[in-house]
Design an enzyme around this catalytic site. Structure first.
Site, PDB file in Angstrom:
ATOM      1  N   CYS A 196       0.874  -1.179   0.000  1.00  0.00           N
ATOM      2  CA  CYS A 196       0.000   0.000   0.000  1.00  0.00           C
ATOM      3  C   CYS A 196       0.906   1.222   0.000  1.00  0.00           C
ATOM      4  O   CYS A 196       1.681   1.433   0.932  1.00  0.00           O
ATOM      5  CB  CYS A 196      -0.871  -0.024   1.254  1.00  0.00           C
ATOM      6  SG  CYS A 196      -1.894   1.439   1.463  1.00  0.00           S
TER       7      CYS A 196
ATOM      8  N   CYS B 275      -0.816   3.469  -6.616  1.00  0.00           N
ATOM      9  CA  CYS B 275      -1.719   2.872  -5.632  1.00  0.00           C
ATOM     10  C   CYS B 275      -1.904   1.431  -6.077  1.00  0.00           C
ATOM     11  O   CYS B 275      -2.139   1.175  -7.268  1.00  0.00           O
ATOM     12  CB  CYS B 275      -3.050   3.613  -5.612  1.00  0.00           C
ATOM     13  SG  CYS B 275      -4.344   2.743  -4.686  1.00  0.00           S
TER      14      CYS B 275
HETATM   15  N1  DGL Z   1      -3.974   0.436  -2.064  1.00  0.00           N
HETATM   16  C1  DGL Z   1      -3.602   1.607  -1.346  1.00  0.00           C
HETATM   17  C2  DGL Z   1      -2.361   2.268  -1.934  1.00  0.00           C
HETATM   18  O1  DGL Z   1      -1.539   1.638  -2.574  1.00  0.00           O
HETATM   19  C3  DGL Z   1      -4.586   2.683  -1.018  1.00  0.00           C
HETATM   20  C4  DGL Z   1      -6.021   2.498  -1.007  1.00  0.00           C
HETATM   21  C5  DGL Z   1      -6.754   3.364  -0.002  1.00  0.00           C
HETATM   22  O2  DGL Z   1      -6.851   4.586  -0.179  1.00  0.00           O
HETATM   23  O3  DGL Z   1      -7.202   2.752   0.938  1.00  0.00           O
HETATM   24  O4  DGL Z   1      -2.142   3.432  -1.730  1.00  0.00           O
END
Ligand code: DGL
Length: 261
Positions: free
Chosen positions: A73, A188
């Site tokens: 993330c 993301c």
């Molecule tokens: N998958 C997450 C990232 O790589 C973010 C998603 C969210 O905002 O919860 O930033």
């Protein structure tokens, strides 16, 4: 390594990283944990989010008896990596926007950064841009709507293309500017899950770069995965029955609740 590699994200985004890891190392034992009760992370305030990430990751590492944590993330990594490394006694690998490979790939010297609002504005991201893309124009697009669209898509509902196009309008404009962007960083982990849709909606062919393969290489650099027993356990902080099929498609068991202190 004795225990599995734990992949952590706010939601299903980490599955894009799990796919890269499993493609590179088919025998790797993976566990998955996501904090879907707090999704989306990109709209939360930094102080409470940093504390929450620490609590959830500590509980998940314990539940899985993990030997390594992959913070799959960008929003969590650009905020909480140092705190996690101090608090945990296993290696912690983060995910940050792939600015460097994008700058290397761009011919027009104009790249796009597609990420959550939090990641787009973080000092960590600014530093990456200054270090690795100093000679590029970088169009930053905060596209939090794509997080919920990716969640909905993996949950079995179709994507809302009108909503996607509205979020992506600044990117499409920059792709048609006099000095057009030619390469987009998917900053993301949810966004690679939507790549076929993004490529179809784009006004022209673009290079899409995510961090999945770089993370897979980093995992092996830090500790080569052994061929231990397969794992596949999956933990969530809120009901995720609608995602059973998606987790199964990526090799994970039906989600079970992660117990938090
Ligand atoms: N998958 C997450 C990232 O790589 C973010 C998603 C969210 O905002 O919860 O930033």
């Amino acid at each position: 390594m004795s225990g599995p590699v734990l992949i952590f994200d706010s939601g299903v985004g980490g599955l894009s990283v799990a796919r890269s890891l499993a493609t590179s190392y088919p025998d790797i034992a993976l566990c998955y944990a996501c904090d879907n009760a707090w999704l989306p992370y990109g709209l939360r305030d930094d102080v409470t989010l940093a504390a929450r990430i620490l609590t959830v990751c500590q509980a998940a590492v314990r539940a899985c008896q993990a030997s390594m944590l992959v913070v799959a993330c960008n929003t969590a990594s650009t905020l909480a990596l140092e705190g996690l490394r101090q608090a945990l006694d296993i290696p912690v690998i983060g995910t940050v926007p792939a600015i460097k490979p994008a700058a290397l790939a761009s011919r027009t010297r104009h790249i796009g950064l597609l990420a959550t609002r939090a990641t787009v504005h973080r000092p960590y991201t600014q530093d990456l841009i200054e270090r690795f893309a100093g000679d590029c124009l970088v169009t930053r697009v905060a596209a939090d709507a794509l997080v919920t669209e990716a969640e909905a898509w993996l949950g079995g509902r179709g994507v809302d293309e009108t909503r996607l196009n509205a979020a992506l309008a600044p990117l499409w404009q920059a792709a048609q500017a006099p000095c057009p962007l030619d390469t987009v960083v998917l900053g993301c982990t949810h966004f690679p899950l939507l790549k076929p849709v993004l490529a179809r909606l784009a006004p022209k062919p673009l290079g899409w770069i995510d961090s999945g393969d770089a993370i897979a290489r980093r995992v092996v650099d830090v500790a080569p995965p052994g061929t231990g027993p397969a794992d596949g356990r999956c933990f969530t902080t809120a009901d995720a029955r609608h995602l059973r099929r998606a987790f199964n498609d990526f090799g994970f068991e039906p989600p079970q609740p992660l117990l938090l202190p």
